[in-house]
Design a protein around this motif. Structure first.
Motif: not given
Length: 429
Positions: A314-318, A330-340, A345-355
């Motif tokens: 139940g954690i809001p994220y973007r 080492g990444a070709q492309k990365t998605h970061d997940l940022e939890a609220w 009062n801001r989103f902060r990185e909680i995960s990086s997923v890279s190919t």
């Protein structure tokens, strides 16, 4: 690592891709060194042929009694032998220099990755959840009354210095529950294979996942040469180093919960309060080994695996896609997940997923054999699923109450013996 043959075939495209990362052209230096190396190899091969031919003729001259020719040929054999030795040594030295240069160059971004200089140019893909409205000023995790008894920075500083924490009581119970919940979800819902790995590795493993040679200062090395892993990406990915896998075995999807160690070089002054940026922390890591043509689909899949953890909590994220200037080496492309984090009062990185494409596989010589085909390099992917300490911060801050207690996510209750809250005095109730 890059394939020098591909750089030879299209140096302009290689330099253009590096330019998207803000780097100067590298192909002129690489190709000049490569050409000199290849010329010396060819010269050594020519000298070897001359030596072999002269060696055969030595016996014939001796048999004919032609002493002058015999001595000339014998001298030529010795001369060619010395020449071969010199050329081979020089070629080997230039090969090592070329490999080192290639090892220090980052992966090339995919065409779809947005251009940009830094994190300000990252692009948001989607959001999930609505940040909670508080009728009081939300606190940062280390300020919450119910959390303070279980989060001891003073003792940690006495033991180890800055950027460490001692967790105890209700807080460490929640921390442990989070790790167990993440593993169970990835194993049961996402079909990842749980794996337990060492946290001490050899140089080769760090080279394989591009921590070496460029980022040695970011990691810790023991006096006998082992390295403490910065993430289980190192061990999980290198588990296939040097292998030729049957295509039928792919994809290999793994997860591991480990201690992780980072020196945080270059982060002076950043996140010095609380436990957001620590030298020692825990992560549940995800790694996938697959064929290159399935890597992008696997990247999206892994991103969803990480997102699912936050949604269940139940954690809001973007979710954002990193621009070329903010992407990892080492990444070709990365998605970061940022939890609220309401305390900030801001989103902060909680995960990086890279190919990473075949970039790491070339460094590790990890290949697969298609049915009826020749071996080719695998693709590798890695991602946090999630960083346990940062997830703890998100749970504590989003669940905090006006009286200093913390309501805990429902999915964690079974892992806490049915307990649902941390009281304002720090008890699990």
């Amino acid at each position: 690592m890059h394939d020098i043959r591909q750089i030879r075939e299209n140096p302009a495209a290689f330099d253009a891709a590096l330019a998207r990362r803000g780097l100067p052209p590298a192909s002129p230096e690489l190709l000049a060194l490569d050409a000199d190396r290849r010329a010396k190899i060819l010269a050594a091969e020519t000298a070897t042929a001359d030596q072999n031919r002269a060696s055969k003729e030595v016996g014939a001259a001796k048999a004919r009694g032609d002493d002058a020719e015999f001595e000339r040929l014998r001298a030529l054999v010795a001369e060619k032998k010395a020449e071969i030795s010199r050329l081979t040594a020089e070629a080997a030295e230039e090969d090592a220099r070329l490999r080192d240069l290639l090892m220090r160059l980052p992966n090339l971004p995919l065409d779809e990755v947005p251009d940009g200089a830094d994190e300000d140019d990252n692009v948001e893909i989607r959001r999930w959840g609505t940040p909670r409205s508080f009728d009081f000023k939300p606190l940062e995790h280390f300020e919450i009354p119910g959390v303070k008894p279980g989060m001891d920075f003073e003792t940690a500083a006495k033991l180890s210095g800055a950027r460490f924490v001692v967790l105890k009581g209700a807080v460490i119970r929640v921390h442990r529950a989070l790790a167990q919940f993440m593993l169970d979800t990835h194993i049961e819902d996402h079909d990842l294979q749980e794996t337990w790995t060492p946290v001490l590795v050899k140089d080769e493993a760090m080279y394989g996942t591009n921590q070496l040679p460029k980022f040695a200062e970011d990691s810790y090395q023991t006096t006998n040469g082992w390295w403490l892993i910065p993430t289980a990406e190192v061990t999980l990915t290198n588990s296939v180093a040097g292998d030729i896998l049957d295509e039928a075995r792919l994809p290999i999807r793994m997860t591991a919960h480990t201690q992780c160690f980072r020196s945080e070089a270059g982060s002076a002054g950043k996140d010095t309060t609380g436990m957001l940026r620590q030298h020692q922390f825990e992560k549940v890591e995800m790694v996938t080994i697959c064929t290159p043509d399935t890597a992008l689909a696997e990247h999206d899949r892994m991103t969803r695996c990480a997102e699912a953890i936050l949604e269940k909590l139940g954690i809001p994220y973007r979710t954002i896609v990193l621009c070329t200037g903010d992407m990892g080496f080492g990444a070709q492309k990365t998605h970061d997940l940022e939890a609220w984090l309401p305390g900030q009062n801001r989103f902060r990185e909680i995960s990086s997923v890279s190919t990473c494409g075949t970039f790491q596989a070339r460094r590790m010589n990890a290949r697969f054999r298609p049915a009826g085909g020749k071996p080719d390099f695998v693709a590798t992917l890695n991602g946090s699923g999630l960083a346990v300490g940062r997830c703890l911060i998100a749970v504590l801050e989003n669940g905090q109450q006006a009286d200093g207690s913390v309501d805990l996510p429902t999915v964690l209750h079974p892992y806490l013996g049915g307990k649902t809250r941390i009281s304002a005095s720090g008890e699990l109730i």
